[in-house]
Design a protein around this motif. Structure first.
Motif, PDB file in Angstrom:
ATOM      1  N   PRO A 185      73.501  52.988   2.960  1.00 28.01           N
ATOM      2  CA  PRO A 185      72.116  52.373   3.847  1.00 28.01           C
ATOM      3  C   PRO A 185      72.903  50.604   3.988  1.00 28.01           C
ATOM      4  N   ALA A 186      73.973  50.165   2.610  1.00 29.00           N
ATOM      5  CA  ALA A 186      74.725  49.002   3.666  1.00 29.00           C
ATOM      6  C   ALA A 186      75.100  49.075   4.342  1.00 29.00           C
TER       7      ALA A 186
ATOM      8  N   GLU B 164      78.489  50.083  -5.787  1.00 32.76           N
ATOM      9  CA  GLU B 164      78.058  48.493  -6.499  1.00 32.76           C
ATOM     10  C   GLU B 164      79.008  47.892  -7.131  1.00 32.76           C
ATOM     11  N   CYS B 165      79.083  46.800  -7.218  1.00 31.74           N
ATOM     12  CA  CYS B 165      80.114  45.610  -7.863  1.00 31.74           C
ATOM     13  C   CYS B 165      80.638  46.423  -9.689  1.00 31.74           C
TER      14      CYS B 165
ATOM     15  N   ARG C 207      78.217  51.391  -9.742  1.00 30.97           N
ATOM     16  CA  ARG C 207      77.095  52.812  -9.405  1.00 30.97           C
ATOM     17  C   ARG C 207      77.516  53.250  -7.961  1.00 30.97           C
TER      18      ARG C 207
ATOM     19  N   ILE D  99      76.457  53.361  -4.634  1.00 32.13           N
ATOM     20  CA  ILE D  99      75.562  52.739  -3.519  1.00 32.13           C
ATOM     21  C   ILE D  99      74.709  53.887  -2.679  1.00 32.13           C
TER      22      ILE D  99
ATOM     23  N   GLY E  69      85.345  52.760   2.261  1.00 27.63           N
ATOM     24  CA  GLY E  69      84.465  52.527   1.044  1.00 27.63           C
ATOM     25  C   GLY E  69      84.490  51.478   0.248  1.00 27.63           C
ATOM     26  N   VAL E  70      82.831  50.761   0.116  1.00 21.43           N
ATOM     27  CA  VAL E  70      82.424  49.659  -0.238  1.00 21.43           C
ATOM     28  C   VAL E  70      82.980  49.858  -1.705  1.00 21.43           C
ATOM     29  N   HIS E  71      83.748  48.565  -2.180  1.00 19.46           N
ATOM     30  CA  HIS E  71      84.169  48.377  -3.472  1.00 19.46           C
ATOM     31  C   HIS E  71      84.999  49.342  -3.732  1.00 19.46           C
ATOM     32  N   SER E  72      85.805  49.626  -3.405  1.00 21.88           N
ATOM     33  CA  SER E  72      86.597  51.233  -3.385  1.00 21.88           C
ATOM     34  C   SER E  72      87.803  50.748  -3.596  1.00 21.88           C
ATOM     35  N   TYR E  73      87.960  49.342  -4.017  1.00 26.17           N
ATOM     36  CA  TYR E  73      89.045  49.091  -4.785  1.00 26.17           C
ATOM     37  C   TYR E  73      88.727  49.200  -6.474  1.00 26.17           C
TER      38      TYR E  73
ATOM     39  N   VAL F   2      76.572  36.331 -11.269  1.00 22.16           N
ATOM     40  CA  VAL F   2      76.223  37.377 -11.898  1.00 22.16           C
ATOM     41  C   VAL F   2      75.885  37.013 -13.312  1.00 22.16           C
TER      42      VAL F   2
ATOM     43  N   THR G  21      81.578  38.795 -15.947  1.00 17.44           N
ATOM     44  CA  THR G  21      82.748  38.980 -14.639  1.00 17.44           C
ATOM     45  C   THR G  21      82.774  38.322 -14.511  1.00 17.44           C
TER      46      THR G  21
ATOM     47  N   GLU H  64      81.401  42.044   0.489  1.00 19.27           N
ATOM     48  CA  GLU H  64      82.370  43.406   0.293  1.00 19.27           C
ATOM     49  C   GLU H  64      81.326  44.301   0.428  1.00 19.27           C
TER      50      GLU H  64
ATOM     51  N   ILE I  91      78.389  44.358   2.440  1.00 16.50           N
ATOM     52  CA  ILE I  91      78.007  43.884   3.870  1.00 16.50           C
ATOM     53  C   ILE I  91      76.207  44.359   3.751  1.00 16.50           C
TER      54      ILE I  91
ATOM     55  N   GLU J 146      68.538  46.940   0.287  1.00 19.30           N
ATOM     56  CA  GLU J 146      69.712  47.036   1.885  1.00 19.30           C
ATOM     57  C   GLU J 146      68.784  48.812   1.567  1.00 19.30           C
ATOM     58  N   LYS J 147      68.567  49.237   0.299  1.00 17.96           N
ATOM     59  CA  LYS J 147      68.041  51.226  -0.219  1.00 17.96           C
ATOM     60  C   LYS J 147      66.801  51.258  -0.034  1.00 17.96           C
TER      61      LYS J 147
END
Lengths: 521, 363
Positions: free
Chosen positions: A89-90, A120-121, A124, A126, A153-157, A499, A503, B73, B75, B156-157
């Motif tokens: 859902p992000a 996630e960063c 994990r 999403i 994809g989010v954080h795919s890197y 954070v 990190t 990243e 969003i 967002e979830k």
């Protein structure tokens, strides 16, 4: 020997290099079909070689081209692309194609989807990858005859597994699709990375055609060497890799010209001043590579995450107008540009230009020197001081260390610069400075980088950097480098704000010499 | 004064907010796009001045809490704040009538517009900082004893938590941990206030001020006017240094990016050295070893030519910069304000050095 070719807007330059020595250099007009200019340049270049000597053994041909950048800027010959984002859902607030100029979105975007997935960063997920949605989209695209797909994809890197899984599923329905995955562009900043991915997918059809015609041009002249294309960071990729990553050629021109200047001068850490008719581009070379800009780069109005050299352009060139007024002398930024050969005083024109000053001061010897005899010693001196001040200030601004570095001057307008500049170190004016760009293409290396947001989480900093370095080296070898020549050239870490825990955003870059034989066809 | 936020106003607000971020606060880019998308869909957002608020108003801060780099990243979905508002209203049994930005610097200047547009409530022209600060409790309502909690925090979830804490420092501590679990980005509704409390505790007019500041930057650049001087004058401040970054040292402590930048003076400041201490935001500027500007006053580092804000994260060797010092709002000069956001609150031993306050202005 290697051949370097620069396909520019006006001229196609070609050089022949034996090791690091330039043994031939030619300039030919660029043709509308691009290929014609390349064939002409190559033919002329080979004719320059002594007919009595044995024909040169060409190991590699490197081409730098603005062709793909221009396709985006002109929004022409792009393939409508389906943009699939693994994130829901992000990210649904800003779907793919947000903040694009309308005409470019129309030309390059066929459809846009945000489906379940992403990370996630801290790694994990999403959400689990929505494979059912992917199959539905694949079927729709097959029915519509769409074959260009961008998957982001989010954080795919950090973790590219979902993007790869998505590709597999899409291929079940669309086995021949041009699928671009965003983790190939390994950097944080979702919209910028996604934009690069979409532009890439929309350029692959054009890239296949263009690169095939380059290959045909080369082989039509009996050259059996493999073909490489220049990237925007001073490295090259194989022709086959370029058909998959055409966006990596964006802005390779200024990089090639800086790297060529470095070779011609024999310097690895220096300032480069490339002076043309209207502007002087000033940049810094670190360990033989141009320093990169930090800011986001627009291509045709689309924000991207491409690596670009940090170049400062100032309005000073051979065609810059010179004005004497009450407040002193000004040089540029207004210029007669490409009309210099008609408008400049020494060429029989009526406009006083920086080139006229250079002739009057004996820094250059072209045109009719009598046409500038009326200038007084004081006027010439004042104009020269202003030119030196402009270049000196730009160098001072772009310098990356407190120590004075030598300055290499290239380009047709480089005659404006005298033997010394305030704060600029030694001035070096190498031979073949007019073809620095094609020389830069010919000497390119291969490189790879890794960017991660990592939590130290008990591990030592050293351990984390070692692991990233090993991965960067591995990627560099995969990109075509000779393993023994690969070295890590840059480690950059920035703490991530807000954070808890150690990190950091870590970036490691490795480069190496091209392993020519592994690519021989 | 602004009466409503339209699409172009949001772009100006984002430019002004980048300057008022004083080196931190995150890039307003994603926040700007989200606010513009929400306005495109739901229409312009009405703006209410603090003295126009009805007495029975129920006003809250709407903000993003977390890592701005992660927001670029991952969003948002755009629905997080609406969800936090629902949870909040269910918890307190009252309907929110207006939203307010907690900070006018950085991306949180534009975030409340998303909530306002989505829920169809007006935004109040003002904020709780007049700049950017890194922590939840560092807002003017804390000075006035207004509790941060109840605080509703949503991701967002669809996850949401409501916090009740004994003081605003605990809100920061517990809230920050929840945000990390949410993936380092969370959206908060907190600091509920009555109209009377808003008038007492909020810095009024800052949304209009930031929007006009952004407009000034664009117009000055367009007209070829000296952007840096224009910005300094608009903030009632002055350019205290021009120079080139010659050294930059970064270290991570307690989850913040701290560091020191050194600038060698140019032009009028040739021969001088400026040292900038930062912890997300620029907090202290020392000239030749002596502090000349300190928090809570504003230290704004800009590109010498373009007048564009340079964030602490982006400061690099070789940048030619101008450093602007501008007075903070008077609320920060009270004993409570200085205890919350003076040099000591950030662990510095230096005494506060007040920047000159222009006569007749009360920011």
């Amino acid at each position: 020997m290697r051949i370097g070719i620069d396909v520019g807007g006006t001229n196609t330059d070609a050089v022949l290099l034996d090791g690091d020595v330039v043994v031939g250099a030619v300039k030919q007009p660029t043709t509308a079909d691009v290929t014609g200019g390349v064939v002409n340049a190559l033919t002329t270049l080979l004719e320059q070689v002594d007919p009595g000597a044995a024909p040169p053994v060409i190991e590699a041909v490197m081409i730098g081209t603005t062709h793909f950048t221009n396709a985006v800027v002109e929004a022409r010959r792009l393939t409508p692309t389906s943009c699939i984002r693994l994130a829901a859902p992000a990210t649904t607030a800003l779907p793919p194609g947000t903040d694009w100029p309308g005409h470019l979105r129309e030309a390059a975007v066929f459809s846009s989807h945000v489906i379940g997935g992403g990370h996630e960063c801290d790694g994990r997920p999403i959400a689990v990858l929505d494979t059912a949605a992917l199959r539905t989209i694949a079927t729709e695209l097959a029915d519509a005859g769409v074959g260009a797909i961008a998957v982001t994809g989010v954080h795919s890197y950090i973790d590219g597994s979902q993007e790869r899984q998505a590709e597999e599923i899409l291929r079940e329905v669309l086995p021949d699709a041009d699928i671009t995955l965003s983790h190939m562009f390994g950097r944080s900043g979702l919209l910028e990375r996604e934009n690069a991915t979409v532009l890439n997918a929309s350029l692959r059809h054009l890239a296949r055609h263009t690169i095939r015609s380059f290959e045909e041009a080369v082989s039509s002249l009996g050259i059996a060497a493999p073909l490489f294309l220049s990237q925007n960071d001073g490295t090259v990729m194989s022709a086959r890799a370029a058909t998959e990553l055409p966006v990596a050629t964006f802005a390779s021109g200024p990089v090639n010209s800086m790297r060529g200047a470095a070779l011609l001068s024999g310097l690895k850490d220096c300032m480069i001043v490339d002076i043309g008719g209207t502007t002087a581009d000033v940049g810094a070379l670190q360990r033989g590579f141009p320093r990169e800009a930090a800011v986001a780069v627009d291509i045709g109005g689309v924000r991207t995450n491409f690596r670009m050299p940090d170049v400062l352009s100032v309005g000073l060139g051979g065609g810059s107008r010179v004005h004497f007024g009450d407040a002193g002398v000004t040089v540029g930024p207004d210029s007669v540009g490409f009309r210099l050969l008609e408008d400049g005083l020494v060429f029989g024109g009526r406009t006083l230009t920086a080139s006229d000053i250079a002739v009057a001061a004996n820094r250059a010897a072209f045109g009719d020197r009598d046409a500038v005899r009326h200038l007084t010693e004081e006027q010439i001196e004042a104009a020269l001081n202003e030119i030196d001040r402009l270049v000196g200030a730009a160098i001072e601004r772009m310098r990356t260390s407190p120590t004075e570095l030598p300055t290499v001057v290239v380009g047709g307008g480089s005659v404006l610069v005298g033997a010394a500049l305030p704060g600029a170190g030694d001035i070096v004016r190498p031979p073949h400075y007019g073809c620095a760009n094609a020389v830069g293409a010919a000497i390119a290396q291969v490189g790879a980088d890794i960017e991660r947001v990592v939590s130290l989480d008990g591990r030592s900093r050293h351990e984390v950097i070692e692991q990233a370095s090993a991965e960067a080296i591995e990627r560099c070898v995969a990109a075509g480098a000779r393993p023994a020549s690969v070295e890590v050239v840059d480690v950059d870490e920035v703490p991530v704000a807000y954070v808890a825990g150690g990190t950091v955003r870590l970036r490691v870059r490795a480069i190496g010499d091209l392993e020519v034989t592994t690519h021989a066809s | 004064m602004l009466h409503e936020f339209t699409r172009p106003d949001v772009a100006d607000l984002a430019s002004g907010a980048a300057l008022l971020g004083t080196g931190g606060g995150g890039s307003p880019y994603v926040g700007r796009l989200m606010a513009q998308a929400a306005i495109d869909r739901h229409g312009p957002v009405p703006v209410v001045q603090v003295d126009e608020l009805d007495d029975d108003s129920f006003v809250v801060f709407a903000s993003m809490i977390g890592a701005p780099t992660v927001l670029g990243e991952k969003i948002p979905a755009g629905t997080e704040l609406a969800r936090a508002m629902e949870v909040y209203e269910a918890h307190v049994g009252r309907e929110i009538t207006h939203v307010l930005p907690s900070e006018v610097g950085g991306l949180n200047s534009t975030v409340p517009l998303v909530a306002a547009a989505t829920r169809g409530v007006p935004i109040v022209d003002g904020d709780g900082m007049g700049r950017a600060f890194p922590e939840i409790q560092m807002v003017t309502p804390t000075i006035h004893g207004i509790p941060a909690t109840p605080m509703a925090l949503a991701d967002e979830k669809g996850n949401a938590v409501v916090l009740e804490t004994i003081d605003n420092h605990w809100t920061e501590r517990l809230g920050r941990n929840a945000v990390v679990q949410m993936g380092s980005v969370g959206f908060a509704i907190n600091f509920a206030m009555t109209a009377e409390q808003v008038r007492r505790a909020i810095i009024p007019g800052t949304l209009t001020m930031a929007t006009e500041l952004g407009r000034l930057v664009h117009e000055s650049r367009h007209a070829g006017l000296p952007v840096v001087e224009q910005v300094a004058a608009a903030l009632g401040g002055s350019v205290v240094f021009t120079g080139k970054v010659v050294d930059i040292e970064r270290r991570t402590t307690a989850g913040f990016s701290r560091g020191t930048a050194r600038l060698d003076g140019t032009d009028d400041h040739a021969g001088e050295v400026l040292q900038l201490e930062f912890q997300n935001e620029f907090l202290v500027a020392l000239r030749d070893g002596r502090p000349i500007v300190t928090v809570p006053d504003l230290i704004i580092v800009v590109d010498e030519d373009l007048g564009e804000a340079i964030t602490a994260e982006d400061v690099r060797y070789g940048y030619r910069t101008a450093v602007i010092a501008a007075p903070c709002h008077d609320q920060w000069l009270t004993p409570g304000g200085l205890a919350l956001a003076g040099p000591a609150a950030f662990g510095y031993d230096w005494e506060r050095v007040p920047v000159p306050r222009p006569a007749g202005t009360a920011r």
